[in-house]
Design a protein around this motif. Sequence first.
Motif, mmCIF file in Angstrom:
data_model
loop_
_atom_site.group_PDB
_atom_site.id
_atom_site.type_symbol
_atom_site.label_atom_id
_atom_site.label_comp_id
_atom_site.label_asym_id
_atom_site.label_seq_id
_atom_site.Cartn_x
_atom_site.Cartn_y
_atom_site.Cartn_z
ATOM 1 N N ARG A 1 33.075 29.596 37.965
ATOM 2 C CA ARG A 1 33.602 30.392 38.805
ATOM 3 C C ARG A 1 34.080 31.356 38.651
ATOM 4 N NH1 ARG A 1 38.045 25.891 39.186
ATOM 5 N NH2 ARG A 1 38.118 27.040 37.293
ATOM 6 N N TRP A 2 34.291 31.818 39.955
ATOM 7 C CA TRP A 2 34.340 33.910 39.728
ATOM 8 C C TRP A 2 35.975 33.354 40.369
ATOM 9 C CZ3 TRP A 2 33.213 37.806 37.025
ATOM 10 C CH2 TRP A 2 32.104 38.416 36.727
ATOM 11 N N VAL A 3 36.916 33.899 40.304
ATOM 12 C CA VAL A 3 38.662 34.460 40.288
ATOM 13 C C VAL A 3 38.825 35.069 40.811
ATOM 14 C CG1 VAL A 3 39.361 32.040 39.857
ATOM 15 C CG2 VAL A 3 39.344 34.163 38.510
ATOM 16 N N ILE A 4 40.126 36.291 41.507
ATOM 17 C CA ILE A 4 40.239 37.312 41.575
ATOM 18 C C ILE A 4 41.411 37.487 41.226
ATOM 19 C CG2 ILE A 4 40.741 39.415 43.414
ATOM 20 C CD1 ILE A 4 38.819 37.513 45.347
ATOM 21 N N ILE A 5 41.961 38.381 39.912
ATOM 22 C CA ILE A 5 42.833 38.956 39.504
ATOM 23 C C ILE A 5 43.618 39.724 40.222
ATOM 24 C CG2 ILE A 5 43.890 38.627 37.147
ATOM 25 C CD1 ILE A 5 43.177 36.089 37.610
ATOM 26 N N ALA A 6 44.524 39.615 41.032
ATOM 27 C CA ALA A 6 45.446 40.295 41.505
ATOM 28 C C ALA A 6 46.458 41.528 40.410
ATOM 29 C CB ALA A 6 45.804 40.675 43.228
ATOM 30 N N THR A 7 45.716 41.961 39.332
ATOM 31 C CA THR A 7 46.428 42.458 38.315
ATOM 32 C C THR A 7 47.677 43.415 38.706
ATOM 33 O OG1 THR A 7 44.572 43.932 37.599
ATOM 34 C CG2 THR A 7 44.471 42.152 36.373
ATOM 35 N N GLU A 8 47.874 44.352 39.223
ATOM 36 C CA GLU A 8 48.459 45.163 39.952
ATOM 37 C C GLU A 8 50.051 44.859 40.423
ATOM 38 O OE1 GLU A 8 47.191 49.117 39.646
ATOM 39 O OE2 GLU A 8 46.210 49.006 38.065
ATOM 40 N N ARG A 9 49.692 43.141 40.988
ATOM 41 C CA ARG A 9 50.510 43.347 42.453
ATOM 42 C C ARG A 9 51.557 42.574 41.465
ATOM 43 N NH1 ARG A 9 49.695 39.556 47.472
ATOM 44 N NH2 ARG A 9 47.583 40.466 47.205
ATOM 45 N N ALA A 10 52.646 43.501 40.945
ATOM 46 C CA ALA A 10 53.488 43.175 40.104
ATOM 47 C C ALA A 10 54.607 41.494 40.367
ATOM 48 C CB ALA A 10 54.556 43.781 39.411
ATOM 49 N N ARG A 11 54.379 40.406 40.071
ATOM 50 C CA ARG A 11 55.620 39.488 41.031
ATOM 51 C C ARG A 11 56.179 38.864 39.440
ATOM 52 N NH1 ARG A 11 52.099 35.852 45.402
ATOM 53 N NH2 ARG A 11 53.773 35.678 45.906
ATOM 54 N N ARG A 12 57.281 38.190 40.166
ATOM 55 C CA ARG A 12 57.690 37.411 38.717
ATOM 56 C C ARG A 12 58.056 36.476 39.033
ATOM 57 N NH1 ARG A 12 60.411 40.656 35.175
ATOM 58 N NH2 ARG A 12 61.968 39.038 34.490
ATOM 59 N N PRO A 13 58.509 35.531 38.113
ATOM 60 C CA PRO A 13 58.537 33.642 38.948
ATOM 61 C C PRO A 13 59.455 33.534 39.598
ATOM 62 C CG PRO A 13 58.294 34.245 35.831
ATOM 63 C CD PRO A 13 58.812 35.288 36.423
ATOM 64 N N HIS A 14 60.338 34.732 39.944
ATOM 65 C CA HIS A 14 61.350 34.206 41.136
ATOM 66 C C HIS A 14 60.777 33.867 42.578
ATOM 67 C CE1 HIS A 14 65.380 33.422 42.418
ATOM 68 N NE2 HIS A 14 64.707 34.457 43.206
ATOM 69 N N ASP A 15 59.479 34.983 42.530
ATOM 70 C CA ASP A 15 59.335 35.627 43.434
ATOM 71 C C ASP A 15 57.796 34.220 43.906
ATOM 72 O OD1 ASP A 15 59.650 38.154 43.603
ATOM 73 O OD2 ASP A 15 57.982 38.840 42.228
#
Lengths: 335, 335
Positions: B12-26
């Motif tokens: 299964r392919w997934v798209i990893i949005a490697t550049e959107r910095a999100r923190r656990p709190h988001d």
Amino acid sequence: MPELRKDPIIKRWVIIATERARRPHDFINAKENVESAFCPFDYGNEHTTPPEIMAFRPADTAKDSPGWWVRVVQNKFPALDSNIEPERFGHGMYDVIKGFGTHEVIIETPDHNASMATLSYGQVREVVWAYKERLQTLEKDSRIKYILIFKNHGREAGASLVHSHSQLIATPIVPKRVAEEIAGAAEYYRFRERCVYCDMVNQETLEGTRVVEENSDFVAFEPFAARFPFETWIVPKVHSHNFGEISATQIESFSIILKNTLLRIYKALDNPPYNFMLHTGIRGIDESNHYHWHLEIVPRLTRVAGFEWGSGFYINPMPPEHAAMYLREVSTEEE
Amino acid sequence: MPELRKDPIIKRWVIIATERARRPHDFINAKENVESAFCPFDYGNEHTTPPEIMAFRPADTAKDSPGWWVRVVQNKFPALDSNIEPERFGHGMYDVIKGFGTHEVIIETPDHNASMATLSYGQVREVVWAYKERLQTLEKDSRIKYILIFKNHGREAGASLVHSHSQLIATPIVPKRVAEEIAGAAEYYRFRERCVYCDMVNQETLEGTRVVEENSDFVAFEPFAARFPFETWIVPKVHSHNFGEISATQIESFSIILKNTLLRIYKALDNPPYNFMLHTGIRGIDESNHYHWHLEIVPRLTRVAGFEWGSGFYINPMPPEHAAMYLREVSTEEE
């Protein structure tokens, strides 16, 4: 009588609860249901659940009475029925199996307000022993082709009761997702003559960036192609295809890494809803070389929408390397 | 840069949005987000979306100005990037493709409060024309291997804006779920020398119990092995593997059955959240004999929990025969 029906295109089986009469209206306000104060899993309410299948309890206490520390009962609204024979029949071009199977609930603690993240290591270990015992008992029934142990924590993850519990469903077919894993692992094995999960354990422990926690027997890591933010797998380091073969020593170390991983998720994400699923081969399925049991934990933080349903393709806004870093930062010391 | 990553076991392919910095709190309070009064899809706010890719609008109106009745723009937060080349590379044992693709939004009406169930037949027809036009334009790019058109309606179904819209994602790989349908249909074709979808159309129209609505070109029915309550498929009666080849007459009858089916669901279930997904072959994939385009509509009434995630096996508490009966009972007359 429930029926298993097969999609003729992608061969996915579904369970159709043909006898539960529900009207459209029943679905409209279903989400507003608020749990009542009464809990069938509390001490003293044992008579409100179906009878005990097994329990860990002092020898001087009676079945279906207080005193137990882990208790297994049939689900009050089972999706499948163990009194039906799994006969197969056709309906025009479609395939059907009568709804044979079992659906059990593992009540993990008598403490109404505990959760697996906050239980003691010893109590988690007892739950894992119960998993092993139910798996080994049920896999002796040759009509059972698969046994799935799973947990829904929190309403958003599908839990209808807050009292900490897991579930077990035994089915007369190998479910699609598991069959795919077994087939994919077999194909990898034919190509490389190695187990794909063993290779993952090696690369993950070597690389380290996606590892959350590691002990002598297990590694918890964020999979490279994680579907969901903070999706975490726990995989035994030594090859084993059947969870039922777990040793007493491994149960000890599995309980520690399981509780710690859930505690890290609990602290980092403020007790989020999550599911976990134990993927294991069972006795009688010959995949012992290439299949490898493991546990998948999926916090329910994002909504699965049309793209995912339509494509089986997931968009994950949290790179697993970042998620692992956040989870590693969490202390698992008691506060 | 987004990455496509492949699960080495089930592919299964997934798209990893490697550049959107999100923190656990988001993730913790993400669900409490309330939509602001401002809507980028309303007349006058065209400059707040990425520039128009195409629009149906009077000849005397300017691009990115009011007057349009259907408008297509790039998603403001695209999951994939059309300026990246889809290069493949390895990361140890894992496979990666750079995040090439497109992610577009089809704004279905200037009316902020309308939904596809309540739009006029004529307006739905215009939306379907827009789908066809985008599909036929994008499939000329040989780097694109698949195009998925889908819709999220309602917050529980993943919509982040209430203004009626659908989305299109074009990917450099054929997604798992679609590849499975194509493979399953091919296997059926080898066995029977007939299209499995054509056989379903025949059995469903003959049997009638799962049919919701039928016209000269299309049938809307509840699939025999429905995963979800009120899951409904709309399938063309005449074999066609590529939605892009739909004729003007078929667009007319498709718009009628699509709007009516959504209206039945809207009335029977009080405007529930839902997703729909258009499954189609595209030019360059040779499955014209055995694949058959169709639209799948999935109201989001039940929660997908651990059992479903762990097994790919669904429990549906609403037999499709009952669901079809309820939906047939609904009047599609204007009130």
